[in-house]
Design a protein around this motif. Structure first.
Motif, PDB file in Angstrom:
ATOM      1  N   ASP A  34       0.810  -1.203   0.000  1.00  0.00           N
ATOM      2  CA  ASP A  34       0.000   0.000   0.000  1.00  0.00           C
ATOM      3  C   ASP A  34       0.851   1.265   0.000  1.00  0.00           C
ATOM      4  O   ASP A  34       0.491   2.264  -0.620  1.00  0.00           O
ATOM      5  CB  ASP A  34      -0.934  -0.019   1.215  1.00  0.00           C
ATOM      6  CG  ASP A  34      -1.899   1.136   1.196  1.00  0.00           C
ATOM      7  OD1 ASP A  34      -2.691   1.226   0.229  1.00  0.00           O
ATOM      8  OD2 ASP A  34      -1.839   1.972   2.124  1.00  0.00           O
ATOM      9  N   THR A  35       1.988   1.244   0.679  1.00  0.00           N
ATOM     10  CA  THR A  35       2.861   2.419   0.726  1.00  0.00           C
ATOM     11  C   THR A  35       3.346   2.795  -0.669  1.00  0.00           C
ATOM     12  O   THR A  35       3.330   3.965  -1.052  1.00  0.00           O
ATOM     13  CB  THR A  35       4.061   2.160   1.669  1.00  0.00           C
ATOM     14  OG1 THR A  35       3.538   1.860   2.968  1.00  0.00           O
ATOM     15  CG2 THR A  35       4.982   3.345   1.743  1.00  0.00           C
ATOM     16  N   MET A  41       0.036   9.641  -5.241  1.00  0.00           N
ATOM     17  CA  MET A  41       0.385  11.046  -4.945  1.00  0.00           C
ATOM     18  C   MET A  41       1.110  11.660  -6.136  1.00  0.00           C
ATOM     19  O   MET A  41       0.879  12.803  -6.500  1.00  0.00           O
ATOM     20  CB  MET A  41       1.256  11.153  -3.699  1.00  0.00           C
ATOM     21  CG  MET A  41       0.539  10.883  -2.385  1.00  0.00           C
ATOM     22  SD  MET A  41      -0.738  12.103  -2.004  1.00  0.00           S
ATOM     23  CE  MET A  41      -2.219  11.222  -2.465  1.00  0.00           C
ATOM     24  N   CYS A  42       1.971  10.876  -6.755  1.00  0.00           N
ATOM     25  CA  CYS A  42       2.700  11.344  -7.936  1.00  0.00           C
ATOM     26  C   CYS A  42       1.739  11.598  -9.094  1.00  0.00           C
ATOM     27  O   CYS A  42       1.799  12.622  -9.752  1.00  0.00           O
ATOM     28  CB  CYS A  42       3.746  10.297  -8.317  1.00  0.00           C
ATOM     29  SG  CYS A  42       4.794  10.753  -9.696  1.00  0.00           S
ATOM     30  N   SER A  43       0.849  10.660  -9.316  1.00  0.00           N
ATOM     31  CA  SER A  43      -0.102  10.781 -10.437  1.00  0.00           C
ATOM     32  C   SER A  43      -1.043  11.964 -10.277  1.00  0.00           C
ATOM     33  O   SER A  43      -1.458  12.565 -11.261  1.00  0.00           O
ATOM     34  CB  SER A  43      -0.934   9.506 -10.564  1.00  0.00           C
ATOM     35  OG  SER A  43      -0.121   8.425 -10.885  1.00  0.00           O
ATOM     36  N   LYS A  94      -8.370   4.161  -2.731  1.00  0.00           N
ATOM     37  CA  LYS A  94      -8.041   4.556  -1.355  1.00  0.00           C
ATOM     38  C   LYS A  94      -9.088   5.453  -0.728  1.00  0.00           C
ATOM     39  O   LYS A  94      -9.101   5.612   0.469  1.00  0.00           O
ATOM     40  CB  LYS A  94      -6.693   5.298  -1.328  1.00  0.00           C
ATOM     41  CG  LYS A  94      -5.566   4.611  -1.977  1.00  0.00           C
ATOM     42  CD  LYS A  94      -4.619   3.872  -1.107  1.00  0.00           C
ATOM     43  CE  LYS A  94      -4.356   4.443   0.226  1.00  0.00           C
ATOM     44  NZ  LYS A  94      -4.285   3.440   1.255  1.00  0.00           N
ATOM     45  N   GLY A  95      -9.909   6.101  -1.533  1.00  0.00           N
ATOM     46  CA  GLY A  95     -10.838   7.080  -0.993  1.00  0.00           C
ATOM     47  C   GLY A  95     -10.182   8.451  -0.930  1.00  0.00           C
ATOM     48  O   GLY A  95      -9.335   8.784  -1.747  1.00  0.00           O
ATOM     49  N   ARG A  96     -10.556   9.231   0.088  1.00  0.00           N
ATOM     50  CA  ARG A  96     -10.021  10.586   0.225  1.00  0.00           C
ATOM     51  C   ARG A  96      -8.778  10.567   1.105  1.00  0.00           C
ATOM     52  O   ARG A  96      -8.784  10.001   2.186  1.00  0.00           O
ATOM     53  CB  ARG A  96     -11.084  11.515   0.782  1.00  0.00           C
ATOM     54  CG  ARG A  96     -12.232  11.682  -0.226  1.00  0.00           C
ATOM     55  CD  ARG A  96     -13.289  12.671   0.192  1.00  0.00           C
ATOM     56  NE  ARG A  96     -12.881  14.061   0.281  1.00  0.00           N
ATOM     57  CZ  ARG A  96     -12.645  14.865  -0.751  1.00  0.00           C
ATOM     58  NH1 ARG A  96     -12.739  14.394  -1.970  1.00  0.00           N
ATOM     59  NH2 ARG A  96     -12.320  16.123  -0.570  1.00  0.00           N
ATOM     60  N   ILE A  97      -7.706  11.210   0.610  1.00  0.00           N
ATOM     61  CA  ILE A  97      -6.442  11.315   1.346  1.00  0.00           C
ATOM     62  C   ILE A  97      -6.054  12.792   1.401  1.00  0.00           C
ATOM     63  O   ILE A  97      -6.108  13.491   0.389  1.00  0.00           O
ATOM     64  CB  ILE A  97      -5.321  10.516   0.648  1.00  0.00           C
ATOM     65  CG1 ILE A  97      -5.621   9.021   0.714  1.00  0.00           C
ATOM     66  CG2 ILE A  97      -3.971  10.821   1.267  1.00  0.00           C
ATOM     67  CD1 ILE A  97      -4.546   8.163   0.071  1.00  0.00           C
ATOM     68  N   THR A 152      -0.810  17.607 -16.468  1.00  0.00           N
ATOM     69  CA  THR A 152      -2.134  17.664 -15.856  1.00  0.00           C
ATOM     70  C   THR A 152      -2.250  16.545 -14.833  1.00  0.00           C
ATOM     71  O   THR A 152      -1.758  15.454 -15.037  1.00  0.00           O
ATOM     72  CB  THR A 152      -3.264  17.466 -16.890  1.00  0.00           C
ATOM     73  OG1 THR A 152      -3.056  16.223 -17.558  1.00  0.00           O
ATOM     74  CG2 THR A 152      -3.291  18.593 -17.896  1.00  0.00           C
ATOM     75  N   PRO A 153      -2.910  16.813 -13.702  1.00  0.00           N
ATOM     76  CA  PRO A 153      -3.119  15.752 -12.713  1.00  0.00           C
ATOM     77  C   PRO A 153      -4.125  14.742 -13.239  1.00  0.00           C
ATOM     78  O   PRO A 153      -5.059  15.102 -13.947  1.00  0.00           O
ATOM     79  CB  PRO A 153      -3.633  16.491 -11.492  1.00  0.00           C
ATOM     80  CG  PRO A 153      -4.114  17.808 -11.985  1.00  0.00           C
ATOM     81  CD  PRO A 153      -3.411  18.092 -13.276  1.00  0.00           C
ATOM     82  N   HIS A 154      -3.900  13.496 -12.925  1.00  0.00           N
ATOM     83  CA  HIS A 154      -4.853  12.454 -13.286  1.00  0.00           C
ATOM     84  C   HIS A 154      -4.721  11.308 -12.315  1.00  0.00           C
ATOM     85  O   HIS A 154      -3.742  11.189 -11.598  1.00  0.00           O
ATOM     86  CB  HIS A 154      -4.632  11.974 -14.721  1.00  0.00           C
ATOM     87  CG  HIS A 154      -3.383  11.181 -14.890  1.00  0.00           C
ATOM     88  ND1 HIS A 154      -2.148  11.811 -14.979  1.00  0.00           N
ATOM     89  CD2 HIS A 154      -3.172   9.858 -14.961  1.00  0.00           C
ATOM     90  CE1 HIS A 154      -1.231  10.874 -15.115  1.00  0.00           C
ATOM     91  NE2 HIS A 154      -1.813   9.693 -15.092  1.00  0.00           N
ATOM     92  N   ALA A 155      -5.715  10.432 -12.272  1.00  0.00           N
ATOM     93  CA  ALA A 155      -5.710   9.298 -11.344  1.00  0.00           C
ATOM     94  C   ALA A 155      -5.124   8.072 -11.992  1.00  0.00           C
ATOM     95  O   ALA A 155      -5.056   7.880 -13.137  1.00  0.00           O
ATOM     96  CB  ALA A 155      -7.108   8.994 -10.881  1.00  0.00           C
TER      97      ALA A 155
END
Length: 189
Positions: free
Chosen positions: A75-76, A83-85, A119-122, A186-189
């Motif tokens: 998970d880490t 976070m990078c993505s 993960k949901g909201r972080i 651009t940020p993306h998931a």
């Protein structure tokens, strides 16, 4: 640990724990940012990057029978990659767990809660610079673009780094996971 395309992953605190793993990862991230920015300025190109860091338990193993490969899982690693993505271009984005380890040494700006796939909201923060760098910038008449500074508290750290080129300068010390990947426009998931 590994590279895939223009993405690299670095881990600090393995195989033996290091009390300063988050600091080592943060120092590497800030050094990488300076290297990439300087390289772009030197050659007249804008090189975008993004980095993500998280700390926590993970598993490392040697894989294969003929061609051996060391890799880390857990998970880490996944959280650092997310976070990078999700990081904006030219930023170092860290989780709350990393922010708690760095708050007395670094200037961090809250990003708020992010929807992270799987993960949901972080809650995330942007690592801006060390307090020493911020003071030097203020003395030179510039500001690091901060409106907020936060305050350091061990488990391996992971730094995930992505940018627009595939080669990464060697680290002096591993301590977290870094992933280098796609251009960070651009940020993306």
């Amino acid at each position: 640990i590994k590279t895939v395309g223009n993405t690299a992953m670095f881990v600090c605190g393995l195989p033996h724990g290091a009390a300063d793993h988050c600091v080592n990862i943060a120092e590497a991230a800030v050094a990488f940012r300076g290297f990439i920015t300087g390289l772009g300025l030197k050659h007249g190109h804008a090189l975008d990057f993004a980095m993500g860091a998280h700390c926590g338990p993970l598993t490392g193993a040697v894989l294969g029978r003929v061609q051996l490969l060391y890799d880390t899982f857990g998970d880490t690693v996944n959280t650092a990659s997310r976070m990078c993505s999700l990081a904006h271009a030219n930023t170092i984005q860290v989780t709350d767990a990393v922010e708690r380890q760095l708050r007395d040494l670094y200037v961090l700006r809250p990003c708020g809660a992010l929807d992270v796939k799987g993960k949901g909201r972080i809650t995330a923060h942007t690592l801006v610079c060390t307090f020493t760098m911020a003071l030097q910038m203020q003395q030179q008449g510039s500001t690091p673009g901060l409106s907020h500074s936060t305050s350091f508290s061990s488990t391996p750290s992971v730094l995930s780094w992505k940018d627009s080129f595939a080669s990464v300068p060697p680290t002096q010390r591993s301590g977290g996971t870094t992933r280098v990947g796609r251009p960070a426009h651009t940020p993306h998931a």
